[in-house]
Structure formats: C-alpha cells, structure tokens
Design a protein around this motif. Structure first.
Motif, short mmCIF file in Angstrom:
data_model
loop_
_atom_site.label_atom_id
_atom_site.label_comp_id
_atom_site.label_asym_id
_atom_site.label_seq_id
_atom_site.Cartn_x
_atom_site.Cartn_y
_atom_site.Cartn_z
N TRP A 1 9.93 3.80 -0.45
CA TRP A 1 8.68 4.51 -0.50
C TRP A 1 7.42 4.00 -0.15
O TRP A 1 6.64 4.67 0.22
N GLY A 2 7.50 2.66 0.26
CA GLY A 2 6.28 2.01 0.82
C GLY A 2 6.14 2.41 2.06
O GLY A 2 5.00 2.11 2.58
N HIS A 3 6.89 3.02 2.60
CA HIS A 3 6.67 3.58 4.04
C HIS A 3 6.09 5.16 3.95
O HIS A 3 5.74 5.65 5.05
N CYS A 4 5.68 5.47 2.80
CA CYS A 4 5.22 7.07 2.55
C CYS A 4 3.72 6.98 2.28
O CYS A 4 3.16 5.87 1.54
N VAL A 5 3.05 7.76 2.64
CA VAL A 5 1.39 8.04 2.60
C VAL A 5 1.15 8.10 1.12
O VAL A 5 1.94 8.97 0.26
N GLY A 6 0.26 7.27 0.56
CA GLY A 6 -0.20 7.50 -0.81
C GLY A 6 0.65 6.79 -1.71
O GLY A 6 0.28 6.61 -3.02
N CYS A 7 1.79 5.89 -1.29
CA CYS A 7 2.64 5.21 -2.16
C CYS A 7 1.83 3.84 -2.55
O CYS A 7 1.09 3.27 -2.09
N PRO A 8 1.61 3.77 -4.14
CA PRO A 8 0.72 2.67 -4.56
C PRO A 8 1.25 1.41 -4.05
O PRO A 8 2.47 1.06 -4.18
N THR A 9 0.21 0.49 -3.63
CA THR A 9 0.81 -0.79 -3.29
C THR A 9 -0.06 -2.00 -3.70
O THR A 9 -1.14 -1.37 -4.46
N GLY A 10 0.33 -3.40 -3.48
CA GLY A 10 -0.78 -4.15 -4.01
C GLY A 10 -0.06 -5.00 -5.38
O GLY A 10 0.80 -4.68 -5.87
N PRO A 11 -0.76 -6.43 -5.46
CA PRO A 11 -0.27 -7.10 -6.62
C PRO A 11 -0.15 -6.61 -8.11
O PRO A 11 0.67 -6.88 -8.95
N ASP A 12 -1.24 -5.53 -8.49
CA ASP A 12 -1.25 -5.08 -9.61
C ASP A 12 -0.43 -4.10 -9.94
O ASP A 12 -0.39 -3.52 -10.98
N VAL A 13 0.22 -3.24 -8.76
CA VAL A 13 1.29 -2.15 -8.94
C VAL A 13 2.59 -2.53 -9.69
O VAL A 13 3.10 -3.72 -9.38
N THR A 14 2.81 -1.87 -10.58
CA THR A 14 4.31 -2.17 -11.25
C THR A 14 5.19 -0.86 -10.54
O THR A 14 4.94 -0.07 -10.04
N ALA A 15 6.67 -1.35 -10.99
CA ALA A 15 7.68 -0.41 -10.75
C ALA A 15 7.43 0.87 -11.31
O ALA A 15 7.71 2.01 -10.56
N ARG A 16 6.79 0.95 -12.43
CA ARG A 16 6.65 2.46 -12.87
C ARG A 16 5.55 3.05 -12.02
O ARG A 16 5.54 4.32 -12.20
N ASP A 17 4.59 2.29 -11.59
CA ASP A 17 3.63 3.17 -10.82
C ASP A 17 4.19 3.75 -9.53
O ASP A 17 3.90 4.98 -9.25
#
Length: 239
Positions: A130-146
C-alpha cells in the motif's frame, strides 16, 4: 438519482470493526451452519511512479512477519486459518485521475480479527504493497496500525459475491479432506486382507490425529507492470 443523492441515502451500519474506520460491515454469507464468510473490497489511487514489479515481487518472494523463517507467502497465509481467497488488481478509474489498486478478500471470522491480522504483517511489509498508493502514511513515526487504518478507509461496497461453502469453516474443510484420505487408506487396507480388528483400531487412531492444512497457493503475475490490458477494453466490449 445522482451520485450525491445515492451517497446521502446510504444506511448507517453498526459494525464491531468501527474502530478501523470502516463504513460498512461488508457482505456476510452463510446458510445457517456454524460458519459465516465475510468479504472486504477496497480501492486506493496508485502513485504515478508506483513500481508494480516491486509490488508483485513482494507477494512472490517476501515472507509475512507472522509466518516465521522459511515460510512462503502461501504457507504463512495458510497458517492464519482465516483467509479463503484474496486478490489484487489494477484498473484505470476516473476518481483518481489515473490508476487504482483494488484488493478483494473473503475470510472466516470477524472484521476485527481480519484487520488485527493485517497489523501482524508489520509496517514494512504493508508499505511494500500500500506504500505505492496515494495518501498512504509513511515515515519513521508511522505504525502498522496507521497503515491498516488507511487500508480500511479505502473500503468500497461489493455488489455481489459467491462462496462455495460459507457454512463450513476452513478448519472443517481441512478436516473433511483429512478424513476422506484416511478413509480411502483404510478401505485399501481392508481390500488387501489382513486382521480386520487391527485395521479398524489403526483407522480410528489415525482419525484421532490432528488434520494437516490443505496446501494453499498464490498465483502472481510479475509482468503485470509491463503488460497493460486496460487501454483497449472500450473497443473490446463494444463502446
């Protein structure tokens, strides 16, 4: 009825999985037995630079977190005893002014359990899809639940779906297959002669042993990113 009127008339559903931001409980299939089958369908806009080769290689090579070392995607998913079928595909849609990723799944158990198991897959594995999708949260503080909450927000309604035996759980299907093979083995032993009492005792001993899961499979097209099949659909379907 225009699109806005249609959306305004959507009923409010109560669902135990509301904590995930789901709008609908999904379709529920059952025939009065001990089991029910649920479904989830979602759509997310693909980024213009989405790497679908890397996407498919993730499904064909990477091992889900819950599977442990040495497990393939199919073997690890079988261990969940939950998912009956799942598929991903890409199509061109006007809502995202480009291409969208679709995900469709049918499963035993509750929506809560289903999305809880998504979290178990871990942030890194989820982002490979889902990281290939627009709006998917990313970054070091993002969790699996996010990431899973983002996945849940992409839910769309399913018009219709089919399951061959929704009243039977995956475990019941495995057990039936296991007993069938053991019964065939017993019949062959009796046909070959020998001590019937010993054969019956051996047969019942085998029936009491735990069943082994039926081997699952995943079919993955690693060339999908180079072989588009959408541009000519209008003329092929008579537009």
């Amino acid at each position: 009825m225009n699109r806005e009127d249609s959306l305004a008339k959507q009923p409010e559903f109560g669902t135990s999985a509301s904590a995930w931001g789901l709008r609908y409980p999904g379709l529920v299939m059952g025939t009065g037995g001990k089991n029910e089958v649920k479904e989830f369908t979602g759509m997310w806009g693909l980024k213009p630079d989405a790497d679908l080769v890397a996407f498919t290689e993730t499904l064909s090579r990477e091992v889900p977190v819950w599977g442990g070392p040495g497990k393939t995607f199919s073997e690890a998913t079988t261990m969940l005893g939950l998912i009956r079928t799942a598929r991903w595909f890409v199509a061109r849609v006007q809502d995202f002014d480009g291409y969208a990723l679709f995900f469709i799944s049918q499963f035993d158990g509750s929506l809560d359990k289903y999305f809880d198991d998504f979290v178990l897959n871990g942030k890194e594995n989820l982002l490979k899809i889902w990281g290939h999708c627009v709006g998917c949260p990313t970054g070091p503080d993002v969790t699996a639940r996010d990431v899973v909450e983002y996945i849940a927000r992409g839910q769309i309604k399913t018009l219709a779906c089919y399951d061959v035996a929704p009243s039977l759980s995956i475990g019941q299907i495995y057990k039936a297959a296991d007993w069938y093979e053991k019964t065939l083995k017993f019949q062959r032993a009796v046909a070959n002669g020998g001590n019937l009492d010993e054969q019956v005792d051996a047969f019942f001993d085998e029936l009491a042993q735990p069943y082994k899961p039926v081997l699952s499979a995943a079919m993955i097209d690693t060339d999908v990113g180079r072989h588009w099949q959408y541009e000519d659909l209008a003329e092929r379907t008579g537009k």
